[in-house]
Write a protein that holds these residues in place. Structure first.
Motif, PDB file in Angstrom:
ATOM      1  N   PRO A 132      -3.820  10.673  -8.097  1.00 51.59           N
ATOM      2  CA  PRO A 132      -4.503  10.194  -6.899  1.00 51.59           C
ATOM      3  C   PRO A 132      -4.101   8.762  -6.560  1.00 51.59           C
ATOM      4  CG  PRO A 132      -6.084  11.016  -8.524  1.00 51.59           C
ATOM      5  CD  PRO A 132      -4.761  10.961  -9.192  1.00 51.59           C
ATOM      6  N   GLN A 133      -4.005   8.461  -5.281  1.00 50.35           N
ATOM      7  CA  GLN A 133      -3.669   7.100  -4.840  1.00 50.35           C
ATOM      8  C   GLN A 133      -4.649   6.094  -5.427  1.00 50.35           C
ATOM      9  OE1 GLN A 133      -3.972   7.075  -0.616  1.00 50.35           O
ATOM     10  NE2 GLN A 133      -2.229   8.397  -0.308  1.00 50.35           N
ATOM     11  N   MET A 134      -5.911   6.519  -5.425  1.00 48.83           N
ATOM     12  CA  MET A 134      -6.936   5.597  -5.888  1.00 48.83           C
ATOM     13  C   MET A 134      -6.717   5.217  -7.355  1.00 48.83           C
ATOM     14  SD  MET A 134      -9.363   3.826  -4.854  1.00 48.83           S
ATOM     15  CE  MET A 134     -10.111   2.602  -5.909  1.00 48.83           C
ATOM     16  N   ALA A 135      -6.201   6.164  -8.130  1.00 48.16           N
ATOM     17  CA  ALA A 135      -5.980   5.877  -9.548  1.00 48.16           C
ATOM     18  C   ALA A 135      -4.861   4.849  -9.704  1.00 48.16           C
ATOM     19  CB  ALA A 135      -5.653   7.164 -10.298  1.00 48.16           C
ATOM     20  N   MET A 139      -9.950  12.415  -6.378  1.00 49.47           N
ATOM     21  CA  MET A 139     -10.518  11.115  -6.688  1.00 49.47           C
ATOM     22  C   MET A 139     -10.363  10.222  -5.470  1.00 49.47           C
ATOM     23  SD  MET A 139      -9.064   8.482  -9.472  1.00 49.47           S
ATOM     24  CE  MET A 139      -9.912   6.996  -9.959  1.00 49.47           C
ATOM     25  N   THR A 145      -4.921  -3.015  -9.313  1.00 44.78           N
ATOM     26  CA  THR A 145      -5.852  -4.127  -9.110  1.00 44.78           C
ATOM     27  C   THR A 145      -6.459  -4.608 -10.423  1.00 44.78           C
ATOM     28  OG1 THR A 145      -7.633  -2.551  -8.668  1.00 44.78           O
ATOM     29  CG2 THR A 145      -6.501  -3.465  -6.757  1.00 44.78           C
ATOM     30  N   PHE A 146      -6.356  -3.793 -11.453  1.00 47.73           N
ATOM     31  CA  PHE A 146      -6.939  -4.179 -12.738  1.00 47.73           C
ATOM     32  C   PHE A 146      -6.098  -5.277 -13.380  1.00 47.73           C
ATOM     33  CE2 PHE A 146      -7.655  -3.914 -17.276  1.00 47.73           C
ATOM     34  CZ  PHE A 146      -9.028  -3.687 -17.373  1.00 47.73           C
ATOM     35  N   LEU A 198     -12.939   7.945  -4.506  1.00 47.82           N
ATOM     36  CA  LEU A 198     -13.502   6.650  -4.850  1.00 47.82           C
ATOM     37  C   LEU A 198     -13.023   6.290  -6.256  1.00 47.82           C
ATOM     38  CD1 LEU A 198     -17.214   6.871  -3.625  1.00 47.82           C
ATOM     39  CD2 LEU A 198     -15.270   5.775  -2.518  1.00 47.82           C
ATOM     40  N   GLY A 199     -12.834   5.009  -6.461  1.00 49.66           N
ATOM     41  CA  GLY A 199     -12.431   4.571  -7.786  1.00 49.66           C
ATOM     42  C   GLY A 199     -12.948   3.170  -8.000  1.00 49.66           C
ATOM     43  N   MET A 200     -12.734   2.654  -9.195  1.00 46.40           N
ATOM     44  CA  MET A 200     -13.192   1.299  -9.438  1.00 46.40           C
ATOM     45  C   MET A 200     -12.007   0.358  -9.423  1.00 46.40           C
ATOM     46  SD  MET A 200     -15.892  -0.485 -11.944  1.00 46.40           S
ATOM     47  CE  MET A 200     -16.556   0.969 -12.474  1.00 46.40           C
ATOM     48  N   ALA A 201     -11.918  -0.436  -8.382  1.00 45.81           N
ATOM     49  CA  ALA A 201     -10.810  -1.363  -8.250  1.00 45.81           C
ATOM     50  C   ALA A 201     -11.182  -2.681  -8.920  1.00 45.81           C
ATOM     51  CB  ALA A 201     -10.494  -1.598  -6.782  1.00 45.81           C
ATOM     52  N   ASN A 202     -10.186  -3.461  -9.222  1.00 46.98           N
ATOM     53  CA  ASN A 202     -10.363  -4.784  -9.831  1.00 46.98           C
ATOM     54  C   ASN A 202     -10.998  -4.686 -11.217  1.00 46.98           C
ATOM     55  OD1 ASN A 202      -9.277  -6.062  -7.537  1.00 46.98           O
ATOM     56  ND2 ASN A 202     -11.244  -5.708  -6.517  1.00 46.98           N
ATOM     57  N   ARG A 203     -11.417  -5.843 -11.715  1.00 45.76           N
ATOM     58  CA  ARG A 203     -11.792  -5.870 -13.122  1.00 45.76           C
ATOM     59  C   ARG A 203     -13.006  -6.749 -13.330  1.00 45.76           C
ATOM     60  NH1 ARG A 203      -7.977  -8.713 -17.251  1.00 45.76           N
ATOM     61  NH2 ARG A 203      -6.881  -9.048 -15.304  1.00 45.76           N
ATOM     62  N   TYR A 260      -4.224   2.617  -7.463  1.00 50.16           N
ATOM     63  CA  TYR A 260      -4.818   1.379  -6.975  1.00 50.16           C
ATOM     64  C   TYR A 260      -5.692   0.720  -8.039  1.00 50.16           C
ATOM     65  CZ  TYR A 260      -6.914  -1.796  -3.592  1.00 50.16           C
ATOM     66  OH  TYR A 260      -7.315  -2.912  -2.913  1.00 50.16           O
ATOM     67  N   GLU A 261      -6.411   1.544  -8.775  1.00 50.45           N
ATOM     68  CA  GLU A 261      -7.239   1.008  -9.864  1.00 50.45           C
ATOM     69  C   GLU A 261      -6.381   0.220 -10.850  1.00 50.45           C
ATOM     70  OE1 GLU A 261     -11.075   3.939 -10.593  1.00 50.45           O
ATOM     71  OE2 GLU A 261      -9.281   4.290 -11.750  1.00 50.45           O
ATOM     72  N   MET A 298     -14.546   1.505  -4.531  1.00 54.47           N
ATOM     73  CA  MET A 298     -14.016   1.585  -3.172  1.00 54.47           C
ATOM     74  C   MET A 298     -13.028   2.731  -3.064  1.00 54.47           C
ATOM     75  SD  MET A 298     -11.699  -1.850  -3.380  1.00 54.47           S
ATOM     76  CE  MET A 298     -10.627  -1.573  -2.002  1.00 54.47           C
ATOM     77  N   SER A 299     -12.584   2.996  -1.839  1.00 59.96           N
ATOM     78  CA  SER A 299     -11.578   4.024  -1.656  1.00 59.96           C
ATOM     79  C   SER A 299     -10.234   3.326  -1.553  1.00 59.96           C
ATOM     80  CB  SER A 299     -11.865   4.817  -0.388  1.00 59.96           C
ATOM     81  OG  SER A 299     -11.791   3.956   0.725  1.00 59.96           O
ATOM     82  N   PHE A 300      -9.176   4.094  -1.603  1.00 60.80           N
ATOM     83  CA  PHE A 300      -7.835   3.531  -1.518  1.00 60.80           C
ATOM     84  C   PHE A 300      -7.653   2.840  -0.167  1.00 60.80           C
ATOM     85  CE2 PHE A 300      -3.213   4.065  -0.640  1.00 60.80           C
ATOM     86  CZ  PHE A 300      -2.754   3.285  -1.684  1.00 60.80           C
ATOM     87  N   VAL A 301      -7.317   1.530  -0.223  1.00 58.62           N
ATOM     88  CA  VAL A 301      -7.064   0.732   0.981  1.00 58.62           C
ATOM     89  C   VAL A 301      -7.441   1.395   2.312  1.00 58.62           C
ATOM     90  CG1 VAL A 301      -5.404  -0.891   1.946  1.00 58.62           C
ATOM     91  CG2 VAL A 301      -5.020   0.054  -0.325  1.00 58.62           C
ATOM     92  N   THR A 349       0.839  -1.212   0.000  1.00 63.79           N
ATOM     93  CA  THR A 349       0.000   0.000   0.000  1.00 63.79           C
ATOM     94  C   THR A 349       0.869   1.255   0.000  1.00 63.79           C
ATOM     95  OG1 THR A 349      -1.575  -1.240   1.290  1.00 63.79           O
ATOM     96  CG2 THR A 349      -1.893   1.116   1.229  1.00 63.79           C
TER      97      THR A 349
END
Ligand code: SF4
Ligand code: FES
Ligand code: FES
Lengths: 159, 784
Positions: free
Chosen positions: A55-58, B164, A64-65, B166-171, A60-61, B178-181, A42
């Motif tokens: 962004p961290q979330m980007a 950003m 995880t993709f 919230l984002g879309m994790a996984n596929r 992470y996306e 979800m939000s970042f960890v 993380t």
């Protein structure tokens, strides 16, 4: 902190993209981290985010993709066994069964000594060598048989 | 313009617009989920498929540009078949739990499923399940399995909130929002995602399971918080406010509201509400009837007027009070002969009083902000003080505008900032003077001799030069002063220089209004320099303690520029009358507590920072014995024999106050007769930089439970940059003692590189810092 080696690699990668498009280097950055540490934590993702100004979330996306990024420790050598159609027809199940019997781990698991981890993979576009697996996403080992697997593991044990 | 035909109706639509836009114009409804007029086009839900003649397959209306001569059918067999197919897919993984879903009754998916869904599902396999994750106190993602992955919430974060979270994790099948960890969603606009979510995947935590949507009555209202005056719908069940959502008004809040506007309603039902009039007798508080309480107050005021003169009475009101309340308060005061009335509680420089061309205001309509291409924003914690104005500026920046900041804190504005000069409070004026100097030389304009003489010896810093260059390149420039600039001890100098800068670049010049009635207070003449009787301002009535204070929803230790001084004045006074919606510290120093209705329980008017007067009705009946302040003041006026206090409605008060007045004529930001001054030396001691954190800023929000649990409501820390920390031999996390005037506070220290050298940032509005002194000035920091 990202190691200076990783930073150097990212900097080299950044030269390929316009200055305001730094996030383009995110996939490479994740790969550099995984190459060096074996997996991406993380904190690593946070650091990549701030390094690339995204962004961290980007991050992470992206992480995880794509299947090939390890988001938890997956052993010194991660064995990714392809279980798609061609490989399955040629005996991928046997490969998995053999590895499980030998190493005592299933998909997503790591041996107690931390040497090996096993993951399920998708078609690597190398069906002519089916059944196959990769080692740390780098080395492709095809036409697997129990003997060949023994040999590969023996080699890895030594290294 | 191009012409297209939708379901046989001819429409003209702008070039580059989509079939969806044209359909809106033609008043044809096309079902949709991911499309939202304020967000970018994602075209991922496919609900909006329509038939376009000559196209071989259905096309998404939201993402297909209209073309000349296009013929669109939204109800043809092809379109309906496509829409039904999409609905079947959407429902495959969507749990059919509407009876227990909080969104039930106001769910777009539920509504459209009625129109396009099958009577039964053909899908018998297992549904996808998503494990709930915590993202903070305001939004629940507990039923994320309901998500249809429209990504509205994600785009809102990226495009409107500027972050950003919230984002879309996984596929594919595993994709989830979800939000970042484990991180929380901290945006001050986050609640809008609840509105945007077309299903019950994101729900309001404070509202969950409190009511079904069809049990609610909806009353229009106006936000009592920041100066924007966001339009609200207050949702009521059993005479209790259970939810607040936005009402769309493109000229003001568009379709958004800030979390402060949305979740502050929790305070309305708080246990701290003051429900009965109380009088302190022999050190004990006793509950009394209204008549007794008001007579007590009237007698007290009469006695003080007779013995010491009416000028020994002062009234202070919160700028969050309604226009009518402010008007009656000053009318009452002037009626008994005192001009000591003010609502500018956090202001400290009053030297422009009486010299202004009108009421300080935004200087332009709110919506003009989006069209500006250069901004100079001085002294503003922009994002936290004005969440939605910041959002508009963010949109302008997205369209190429440049923002320049002059401030004493480098907080992240969640938008690209072109230039910034972060300086100590003492250097604010000279920094603006430098910008002016640089601008004058770029524009080759000669300034007045007075100013010229001041600027000669000034060296223009790099940052100031860059700011000037940026402003000089603008076609539509805005120079805006924030709360910090207005609270500054040299506020008038700051404003004067900012005004000069604005003049040089033909800019709009304005003040960002701190509170709901920052403009209304002036128009109501709740200031000491207006009306028939003049008196002392909010600072003077504390510096020269009065015998009696009338407080209208003021908590002196949290709302005033100098809480230390304010509390001393209150404690020493002969009589303090608190008109308040809440029980508060007043219990220690007051003599009478009168329960006042908050804005949802009274009718009234807020005049926003752009001078728009918005009246509203009470959404619910006042709680217990609480009464609207305008009624209380009316009775007080009558008891004290002040003439003209027989109103039968708050509208009558408003109409009298605004009689013959066109608000726009009364607005004006120019100050005349101010002598320009630039001080270049800075004090050797640390200077205090004070922000009023977003959820500490007024009496309501301070008692809103959920907001108080967010990260923005953390106990204030002392923030210093690393070099100052080193000088003081301190480390982040150390417990320290800060001393101002005759009191100190124990706080923890935090490193913040955004604080300029020579300054220390300590928030106000919180009990932990309420003993400290003025918001500006020097302060001592030492190890505890
Ligand atoms: S959580 Fe709601 S808004 Fe976000 S993607 Fe899912 S359905 Fe859309
Ligand atoms: S199926 Fe295994 S490599 Fe193609
Ligand atoms: S509304 Fe057009 S694809 Fe979602």
């Amino acid at each position: 902190m990202l190691s200076t080696h990783i930073q150097d690699q990212i900097n080299r990668e950044l030269k390929k993209y316009p200055l305001d498009q730094k996030q383009s280097a995110v996939m490479s950055a994740l790969r550099f981290v995984q190459d060096e540490k074996g997996w991406i934590s993380t904190e690593d993702m946070s650091e990549i985010a701030s390094y690339l100004g995204m962004p961290q979330m980007a991050v992470y996306e992206v992480a995880t993709f794509y299947h090939m990024y390890n988001l938890k420790p997956m052993g010194k050598s991660t064995l990714t066994v392809c279980t798609n159609l061609s490989c399955t027809l040629c005996g991928a199940e046997d490969t998995v069964a053999y590895l499980t019997a030998k190493l005592g781990i299933g998909f997503g698991e790591v041996t107690a000594d931390g040497k090996y981890g096993m993951r399920e993979g998708e078609c690597m576009g190398a069906c002519k060598d089916a059944p196959l697996m990769t080692i740390n996403n780098k080395r492709l080992c095809g036409k697997l048989t129990p003997e060949k697997i023994d040999q590969i593991l023996a080699e890895l044990d030594k290294s | 313009m191009i012409n297209i035909e939708i379901d046989g109706k001819l429409v003209e639509t702008a070039k580059g617009s989509t079939i969806m836009d044209a359909a809106h114009k033609a008043d044809v409804y096309i079902p949709h989920f991911c499309y939202h007029k304020k967000l970018s086009i994602a075209a991922n839900c496919r609900m909006c498929l329509v038939e376009v003649e000559k196209a071989p397959k259905p096309l998404p209306a939201c993402a297909t540009p209209a073309a000349e001569g296009m013929k669109v059918h939204t109800h043809s067999d092809m379109a309906v078949k496509a829409q039904k197919g999409i609905m079947e897919f959407l429902l495959i993984n969507h749990p059919l739990d509407c009876p227990i879903c909080d969104q039930g009754g106001e769910c777009q998916l539920q509504d459209l499923a009625v129109g396009y869904g099958g009577g039964a599902s053909r899908y018998n396999e297992e549904k996808r399940v998503i494990h709930p994750k915590e993202i903070g106190e305001l939004i629940s993602t507990h039923e994320m399995s309901r998500c249809i992955q429209c990504t509205r919430c994600v785009r809102f974060g990226q495009e409107i909130a500027g972050i950003m979270e919230l984002g879309m994790a996984n596929r594919s099948e595993h994709a989830e929002i979800m939000s970042f960890v484990n991180s929380s969603v901290d945006s001050e606009l986050s609640g809008n995602m609840i509105d945007l979510c077309p299903v019950g995947a994101l729900t309001s935590k404070p509202f969950r399971y409190k009511a079904r949507s069809w049990e609610l009555s909806r009353r229009k209202s106006v936000s009592s918080h920041d100066g924007l005056g966001s339009n609200l719908a207050v949702h009521v069940k059993d005479n209790k406010v259970v939810r607040v959502v936005p009402v769309e008004n493109d000229a003001i809040n568009e379709c958004w509201i800030s979390d402060k506007d949305r979740f502050s309603y929790e305070a309305l039902n708080s246990a701290e509400r003051l429900t009965r009039p109380m009088i302190k007798q022999g050190g004990n508080w006793i509950e009394v009837e209204w008549v007794a309480a008001l007579e007590y107050v009237a007698n007290g005021l009469r006695q003080i007027t007779q013995s010491a003169g009416a000028e020994n009475i002062a009234a202070l009101a919160t700028p969050h009070a309604t226009f009518e309340e402010l008007y009656l308060l000053q009318k009452l005061m002037r009626g008994i002969g005192s001009g000591n009335v003010d609502f500018r509680l956090r202001q400290s420089d009053f030297s422009a009083d009486g010299k202004q061309s009108g009421t300080p205001w935004l200087g332009m309509p709110v919506s003009e902000i989006n069209g500006c291409d250069r901004f100079l924003i001085a002294g503003s914690f922009l994002r936290k003080d004005h969440p939605l104005l910041a959002q508009r500026i963010r949109q302008a920046v997205k369209h190429g505008a440049q923002v320049s900041i002059v401030h004493s804190a480098a907080d992240d504005l969640l938008m690209p900032v072109a230039n910034q000069a972060i300086v100590t409070p003492a250097e604010l004026v000279s920094t603006l003077a430098q910008v002016l100097k640089a601008l004058a030389s770029t524009k080759q304009v000669k300034l007045s001799d007075e100013i010229q003489a001041l600027l000669v010896s000034l060296t223009v810093s790099d940052a100031a030069a860059k700011i000037a260059a940026s402003l000089a390149g603008g076609k539509q420039v805005a120079v805006l002063l924030g709360n910090f600039a207005q609270q500054h001890p040299q506020a008038v100098q700051i404003a004067s220089f900012a005004e000069q800068i604005a003049q040089l670049c033909g800019a709009k010049f304005g003040f960002l209004g701190e509170a709901a009635n920052s403009v209304g207070g002036y128009l109501a003449e709740a200031v000491p320099f207006a009306g028939s009787v003049h008196g002392m301002n909010a600072a003077e009535v504390l510096e020269n303690p009065r015998k009696a204070y009338l407080l209208l929803n003021v908590e002196p230790e949290l709302d005033m520029h100098n809480p230390q001084l304010a509390m001393k004045a209150m404690k020493d006074a002969d009589m303090v009358v608190c008109m308040s919606a809440f029980k508060h510290q007043g219990l220690e120093y007051a003599d009478v507590m009168l329960p006042i209705a908050p804005f949802t329980e009274t009718s009234g008017t807020f005049i926003n920072t752009a001078g728009i007067a918005q009246s509203f009705k009470g959404a619910v009946k006042p709680l217990a014995e609480a009464r609207p302040a305008w009624k209380v003041l009316r009775v007080l006026g009558n008891l004290l024999n002040v003439t003209g206090f027989d109103y039968d409605s708050s509208e009558a008060v408003r109409d009298e106050a605004l009689k013959g007045i066109t608000i726009s004529d009364k607005l004006g930001n120019l100050t005349s007769g101010v002598k320009f001054e630039v001080v270049t030396s800075s004090p050797a001691a640390l200077q205090r930089v004070t922000d009023v954190p977003i959820y500490f800023s007024d009496a309501l929000v301070r008692r809103a439970d959920s907001l108080q649990k967010t990260n923005d409501s953390a106990v204030p820390c002392v923030k210093l940059n690393n070099s100052e920390l080193q000088k003081l031999g301190l480390q982040a996390g150390d417990a320290i003692k800060v001393t101002q005037g005759n009191a100190s506070a124990q706080l923890t220290v935090q490193a913040d590189e955004g604080v300029p050298a020579g300054a220390v940032r300590i928030a106000a509005g919180h009990p932990a810092t309420a003993l400290l002194g003025a918001m500006f000035g020097t302060i001592t920091v030492e190890r505890a």
